[in-house]
Design a protein around this motif. Structure first.
Motif, PDB file in Angstrom:
ATOM      1  N   PHE A  91       0.811  -1.297  -0.171  1.00 24.90           N
ATOM      2  CA  PHE A  91       0.087   0.000  -0.084  1.00 24.90           C
ATOM      3  C   PHE A  91       0.905   1.403   0.098  1.00 24.90           C
ATOM      4  O   PHE A  91       0.619   2.352  -0.811  1.00 24.90           O
ATOM      5  N   PHE A  92       1.954   1.185   0.572  1.00 21.53           N
ATOM      6  CA  PHE A  92       2.914   2.445   0.863  1.00 21.53           C
ATOM      7  C   PHE A  92       3.483   2.774  -0.402  1.00 21.53           C
ATOM      8  O   PHE A  92       3.653   3.878  -1.088  1.00 21.53           O
ATOM      9  N   ARG A  93       3.918   1.541  -1.176  1.00 21.08           N
ATOM     10  CA  ARG A  93       4.525   1.675  -2.789  1.00 21.08           C
ATOM     11  C   ARG A  93       3.519   2.198  -3.368  1.00 21.08           C
ATOM     12  O   ARG A  93       3.615   3.138  -4.239  1.00 21.08           O
ATOM     13  N   LYS A  94       2.213   1.865  -3.400  1.00 29.83           N
ATOM     14  CA  LYS A  94       0.947   2.414  -4.192  1.00 29.83           C
ATOM     15  C   LYS A  94       0.836   3.852  -3.983  1.00 29.83           C
ATOM     16  O   LYS A  94       0.619   4.593  -5.075  1.00 29.83           O
ATOM     17  N   ALA A  99       1.285   9.317  -5.620  1.00 35.80           N
ATOM     18  CA  ALA A  99       1.805  10.716  -5.418  1.00 35.80           C
ATOM     19  C   ALA A  99       2.768  11.242  -6.407  1.00 35.80           C
ATOM     20  O   ALA A  99       2.816  12.561  -7.003  1.00 35.80           O
ATOM     21  N   GLY A 100       3.473  10.484  -7.004  1.00 38.03           N
ATOM     22  CA  GLY A 100       4.500  10.654  -8.244  1.00 38.03           C
ATOM     23  C   GLY A 100       3.732  11.320  -9.447  1.00 38.03           C
ATOM     24  O   GLY A 100       4.079  12.154  -9.888  1.00 38.03           O
ATOM     25  N   ILE A 106       3.237  15.103 -10.965  1.00 38.56           N
ATOM     26  CA  ILE A 106       3.361  15.461 -12.309  1.00 38.56           C
ATOM     27  C   ILE A 106       2.364  16.044 -13.325  1.00 38.56           C
ATOM     28  O   ILE A 106       2.432  16.977 -13.752  1.00 38.56           O
ATOM     29  N   ALA A 107       0.894  15.750 -12.859  1.00 36.82           N
ATOM     30  CA  ALA A 107      -0.127  16.277 -13.494  1.00 36.82           C
ATOM     31  C   ALA A 107      -0.335  17.803 -12.699  1.00 36.82           C
ATOM     32  O   ALA A 107      -0.625  18.572 -13.813  1.00 36.82           O
ATOM     33  N   TYR A 108      -0.096  17.859 -11.555  1.00 32.40           N
ATOM     34  CA  TYR A 108      -0.200  19.248 -10.893  1.00 32.40           C
ATOM     35  C   TYR A 108       0.931  20.228 -11.495  1.00 32.40           C
ATOM     36  O   TYR A 108       0.661  21.322 -11.697  1.00 32.40           O
ATOM     37  N   PHE A 109       2.107  19.561 -11.659  1.00 35.71           N
ATOM     38  CA  PHE A 109       3.118  20.592 -12.231  1.00 35.71           C
ATOM     39  C   PHE A 109       2.861  20.815 -13.692  1.00 35.71           C
ATOM     40  O   PHE A 109       3.135  21.942 -14.005  1.00 35.71           O
ATOM     41  N   GLY A 110       2.118  19.892 -14.402  1.00 33.29           N
ATOM     42  CA  GLY A 110       1.844  20.210 -15.886  1.00 33.29           C
ATOM     43  C   GLY A 110       0.548  21.277 -15.787  1.00 33.29           C
ATOM     44  O   GLY A 110       0.771  22.168 -16.658  1.00 33.29           O
ATOM     45  N   SER A 147       3.925   9.486   3.512  1.00 32.50           N
ATOM     46  CA  SER A 147       3.396  10.980   4.017  1.00 32.50           C
ATOM     47  C   SER A 147       4.474  11.979   3.054  1.00 32.50           C
ATOM     48  O   SER A 147       3.985  13.197   2.887  1.00 32.50           O
ATOM     49  N   LEU A 148       5.907  11.650   3.289  1.00 34.49           N
ATOM     50  CA  LEU A 148       6.786  12.714   2.405  1.00 34.49           C
ATOM     51  C   LEU A 148       6.403  12.751   1.157  1.00 34.49           C
ATOM     52  O   LEU A 148       6.405  14.024   0.491  1.00 34.49           O
ATOM     53  N   SER A 149       6.230  11.635   0.493  1.00 30.46           N
ATOM     54  CA  SER A 149       5.873  11.790  -1.094  1.00 30.46           C
ATOM     55  C   SER A 149       4.641  12.491  -1.188  1.00 30.46           C
ATOM     56  O   SER A 149       4.470  13.102  -2.356  1.00 30.46           O
ATOM     57  N   LEU A 150       3.510  12.306  -0.422  1.00 28.69           N
ATOM     58  CA  LEU A 150       2.427  13.208  -0.762  1.00 28.69           C
ATOM     59  C   LEU A 150       2.528  14.331  -0.378  1.00 28.69           C
ATOM     60  O   LEU A 150       1.594  15.339  -0.784  1.00 28.69           O
ATOM     61  N   ILE A 151       3.857  15.069   0.302  1.00 26.46           N
ATOM     62  CA  ILE A 151       3.997  16.697   0.293  1.00 26.46           C
ATOM     63  C   ILE A 151       3.944  17.273  -0.995  1.00 26.46           C
ATOM     64  O   ILE A 151       3.740  18.403  -1.560  1.00 26.46           O
ATOM     65  N   ALA A 152       4.494  16.569  -2.024  1.00 32.43           N
ATOM     66  CA  ALA A 152       4.732  17.005  -3.417  1.00 32.43           C
ATOM     67  C   ALA A 152       3.562  17.545  -3.990  1.00 32.43           C
ATOM     68  O   ALA A 152       3.372  18.538  -4.446  1.00 32.43           O
ATOM     69  N   PRO A 153       2.486  16.567  -4.321  1.00 29.14           N
ATOM     70  CA  PRO A 153       1.644  17.051  -5.027  1.00 29.14           C
ATOM     71  C   PRO A 153       0.806  18.115  -4.219  1.00 29.14           C
ATOM     72  O   PRO A 153       0.070  18.892  -4.610  1.00 29.14           O
ATOM     73  N   ALA A 154       0.568  17.974  -2.717  1.00 26.08           N
ATOM     74  CA  ALA A 154       0.011  18.861  -1.892  1.00 26.08           C
ATOM     75  C   ALA A 154       0.756  20.059  -2.145  1.00 26.08           C
ATOM     76  O   ALA A 154      -0.090  21.229  -2.078  1.00 26.08           O
ATOM     77  N   PHE A 155       2.011  20.184  -1.928  1.00 24.71           N
ATOM     78  CA  PHE A 155       2.499  21.718  -2.344  1.00 24.71           C
ATOM     79  C   PHE A 155       2.184  22.307  -3.647  1.00 24.71           C
ATOM     80  O   PHE A 155       1.900  23.444  -3.795  1.00 24.71           O
ATOM     81  N   LEU A 156       2.420  21.281  -4.834  1.00 27.87           N
ATOM     82  CA  LEU A 156       2.066  21.931  -6.120  1.00 27.87           C
ATOM     83  C   LEU A 156       0.656  22.283  -6.183  1.00 27.87           C
ATOM     84  O   LEU A 156       0.241  23.554  -6.716  1.00 27.87           O
ATOM     85  N   ALA A 157      -0.428  21.710  -5.370  1.00 29.13           N
ATOM     86  CA  ALA A 157      -1.827  22.078  -5.470  1.00 29.13           C
ATOM     87  C   ALA A 157      -2.003  23.333  -4.712  1.00 29.13           C
ATOM     88  O   ALA A 157      -2.758  24.300  -5.164  1.00 29.13           O
TER      89      ALA A 157
END
Length: 765
Positions: free
Chosen positions: A363-366, A371-372, A376-380, A432-442
């Motif tokens: 689940f964590f890998r998922k 999050a990756g 990418i979607a939010y950065f686009g 939780s660290l990986s989810l910070i990336a889309p949260a920050f971009l959003a």
């Protein structure tokens, strides 16, 4: 003498100034943002003190209870005097469990095996059975009714009614388990890795499919690795579970090992709770805030389904999952189980079937993968938005876009930011660290879109401004060809000094206002206060949307279905293209739909959101809207509307103008209000004398009037004037009757959409 006179005059002036200063002046309003920030700080400092106080006492009570249980348990284990004893297993329990197949056999370790660790999430279906004596007596269709009647024999119906609570047991059709499994501790406090038993802790959530409510139960149990069986207690969070009684649930073969596991586990929990209290970590469990729906105690029994994999390969897979080293292992086989959740005291039984499990590491890998892709979607979207803002940075370009389109997207991104942050908090650990990336971009996208919305709103604000009707002055009447004996308009009356307001009309002083009236007064009179209040209400709405599954569904359906709809309506009403680039429209549509359809159509998304049947219709609606925006820029803003419904009527900046006098030294229509140069008429376009540029045969007098008696003023453009399309392109007449070079006005409208002379709003050129 002159100095004395000057001093007297100065003194009189000072007295007048002092008297003016003594007049009560309106008190300057304090800074509302400072007031709100101060209120927020006080709220943060004073809030939750009661909850922390209660939580600390709950921790201390739980510590005393554990210490009392541990002392009695160790006394019973040592054979000394104790008021505790482990009861024997109910003999009627085994036949009931055999009827549901939750007591698995031993397997050949070279042919098949069980999962050695079920830490993760398991979802399945729940079938409800009422096993109270009256209900069993009236139900002849149950094959296992005799063993159930024996199991529930002698239960107290009065206690049953008191404990069953207000939960809708019949409409509970779904169950989910969140399980954490660990090896037991020895008497020395070290992990016994060779043990064939593991302790299980977690939650069982029962979902009411009618109201979407969830009943959460705490789970404490044991997992026997040799036969893949799990036994434990499940109760509401306000009813503590006594793990000393776990030995009463297991078969006789595992009773001794279970008894010796409980003592070290109690000691470990006591030490952990002491450290929490000493460290001041007194966070209250969120489940404590919920009202208890039932007081029924449950027992949980489950049987893990075997997999056709040898035991040594499963051990190798488990070792790689717990301690990744990069070696090649078998693919994880599906995790599933069959279970029974039964409450003897309340006559309730749930059969758990059709389960599907997901290991925590998987689940964590998922989550990390999701999050990756989300980042990418939010950065686009952020890149596309930046390019669009660069393309529409002028007021002329901003006037084309719809502010509601960007407000809808800003709202979506704010919800996404809050959702990702909440998800990161719940998924404690590396994910939780990986989810910070889309949260920050959003969050960045939300801020940028909100700022752009404010800019668009500021520039488009004067569009609805209606100027007061202009009163013609005598000079205007003369210019427009009016008669000399026309009665001039009355001069404006001389303003008289305003009388000071009476005491009955004065507003209440801030000192005598209550806090509520003071707050309402500032909200009504201060735009910045309204902004802060609107922001607070907006954030409150966002929190409610996140916490409510129904509101989340309504929010997604409403916002995504209206991404481009405001832009389509604005373009059709204004008769202008959107000004949005094709790459922005297509890119944003694809990337927005990716995030929405992942949760609405993917059955195995990270949040386990059920697929929605209307998701394809939502996608088609958004795609059609995007196509409509592109077609409006290509074919025309109102191409899809019949002629009688096309409300957009663009203003004509090049109406026919009267020719200048051919005998005048300068052949110009007037001076440009921007560059102040003359607007000259091309001599090559002049037709024969006496004929205007629009081909009319009217002859003009020296005063500019026609022989037919029509007025030849500057504004009488529908009858005489410069009528050739080519000739009219070099001048522009604004609705406020100011004349410009077309080139000068185009450059000005690229900066501001107001007249540079009278500051009135101008329509697009």
């Amino acid at each position: 003498m002159d100095n004395r006179s000057r001093d007297e005059e100065t003194g009189e002036a000072q007295n007048v100034t002092n008297n003016a200063q003594n007049i009560p002046q309106p008190r300057q309003r304090p800074s509302v943002p400072s007031f709100l920030i101060l209120s927020f700080i006080l709220f943060m400092l004073t809030s939750h003190n009661g909850d922390e106080f209660l939580a600390r006492h709950q921790h201390q009570d739980a510590l005393q209870s554990l210490q009392w249980q541990y002392s009695n348990y160790t006394a019973w284990m040592n054979g000394t005097e104790s008021n505790f004893t482990v009861p024997g297993r109910d003999p009627s329990l085994s036949p009931l469990l055999d009827a549901f197949g939750v007591q698995g056999p031993q397997l050949d370790p070279f042919q098949s095996s069980y999962y050695l660790n079920v830490t993760g999430f398991i979802h399945g279906s729940a079938q409800f059975y009422n096993i109270s004596p009256p209900a069993l007596a009236a139900n002849d269709s149950l094959v296992w009714r005799p063993v159930a009647e024996k199991y529930t024999e002698g239960i107290n119906m009065t206690t049953l009614v008191e404990n069953i609570g207000d939960w809708n047991w019949t409409s509970t059709k779904k169950v989910s388990l969140s399980i954490v499994e660990k090896k037991p501790l020895g008497t020395d406090g070290k992990v016994v890795s060779s043990s064939e038993l593991a302790l299980v802790h977690g939650h069982i959530e029962l979902t009411d499919v009618v109201s979407s409510k969830v009943l959460s139960l705490e789970l404490e149990g044991v997992h026997f690795l040799s036969n893949g069986s799990i036994a434990g207690f499940a109760q509401s969070s306000d009813l503590p579970i006594d793990i000393r009684l776990l030995a009463a649930l297991v078969p006789e073969s595992g009773r001794n090992e279970t008894v010796h596991t409980i003592g070290p586990e109690l000691d470990s929990r006591i030490t952990k709770l002491k450290n929490i209290i000493d460290a001041g970590i007194v966070d209250q469990d969120s489940n404590q805030d919920e009202d208890a729906h039932t007081a029924c105690p449950f027992t949980f029994f489950a049987q893990i389904h075997p997999v056709p994999v040898p035991e040594f390969l499963m051990q190798e897979l488990e070792e790689e999952i717990q301690n990744p080293s990069g070696i090649t292992t078998i693919s994880p086989p599906p995790l599933s189980m069959t279970g029974v959740l039964v409450s003897k005291e309340c006559g309730l039984l749930y059969e758990i079937t059709e389960t599907e499990g997901l290991r925590t590491r998987t689940f964590f890998r998922k989550v990390t993968t999701y999050a990756g892709f989300a980042a990418i979607a939010y950065f686009g979207i952020l890149v596309l938005f930046s390019r669009q803002v660069e393309h529409s940075r002028t007021p002329s370009g901003i006037s084309r876009v719809s502010k509601w389109t960007f407000l809808a997207q800003a709202t979506m991104d704010s919800v996404s930011f809050a959702g990702h942050i909440t998800f990161a908090i719940l998924a404690a650990g590396r994910p939780s660290l990986s989810l910070i990336a889309p949260a920050f971009l959003a969050c960045m996208l939300f801020v940028q879109e909100a700022q752009f919305f404010a800019l668009v709103n500021q520039i488009q604000g004067p569009e609805d401004y209606t100027p007061p009707p202009a009163t013609q002055t005598p000079n205007q009447i003369a210019v427009d060809g009016g008669s000399a004996d026309a009665t001039p308009t009355a001069p404006a009356s001389t303003p008289t000094p305003a009388t000071p307001p009476s005491s009955t009309n004065t507003s209440q002083s801030p000192q005598s206002m209550s806090f509520f009236r003071f707050f309402i007064h500032h909200v009504r009179t201060d735009p910045q206060a309204r902004l802060w209040v609107s922001l607070f209400l907006f954030l409150t709405l966002i929190v409610r949307v996140i916490l409510s599954p129904f509101l989340s569904t309504v929010f997604v359906a409403a916002t995504y279905s209206s991404i481009w709809l405001p832009q389509i309506i604005r373009s059709a009403r204004r008769g202008r293209s959107s000004g949005l680039s094709k790459e922005y429209v297509v890119g944003v549509t694809v990337l927005r739909l990716y995030g929405a359809l992942y949760f609405l159509m993917c059955p195995k998304n990270v949040l386990d959101v059920e697929s929605r049947s209307w998701a394809p219709l939502l996608a088609i609606c958004v795609i059609l809207q995007a196509g409509m925006v592109i077609l409006q820029d290509t074919i025309g803003p109102s191409f899809f509307l019949p002629e009688r419904f096309k409300a957009a009527k663009t203003y004509n900046y090049h109406p026919p103008m009267p020719l200048p006098d051919p005998e005048s030294p300068e052949q110009s229509l007037g001076d440009c209000a921007i560059c102040m140069d003359a607007i000259l008429v091309d001599p090559s376009l002049r037709q024969r004398k006496g004929k205007s540029f629009d081909g009319s045969n009217e002859k003009f007098s020296n005063s500019g009037g026609s022989s037919s008696g029509r007025s030849g003023g500057l504004l009488n453009a529908m009858h005489v004037g410069v009528g050739g399309a080519t000739a009219r392109k070099n001048y522009s007449l604004a609705p406020c009757h100011h004349l410009f070079h077309t080139e000068c006005l185009e450059k000005w409208l690229a900066i501001k959409n107001i007249c540079p002379h009278c500051r009135r709003p101008l329509p697009p050129l």
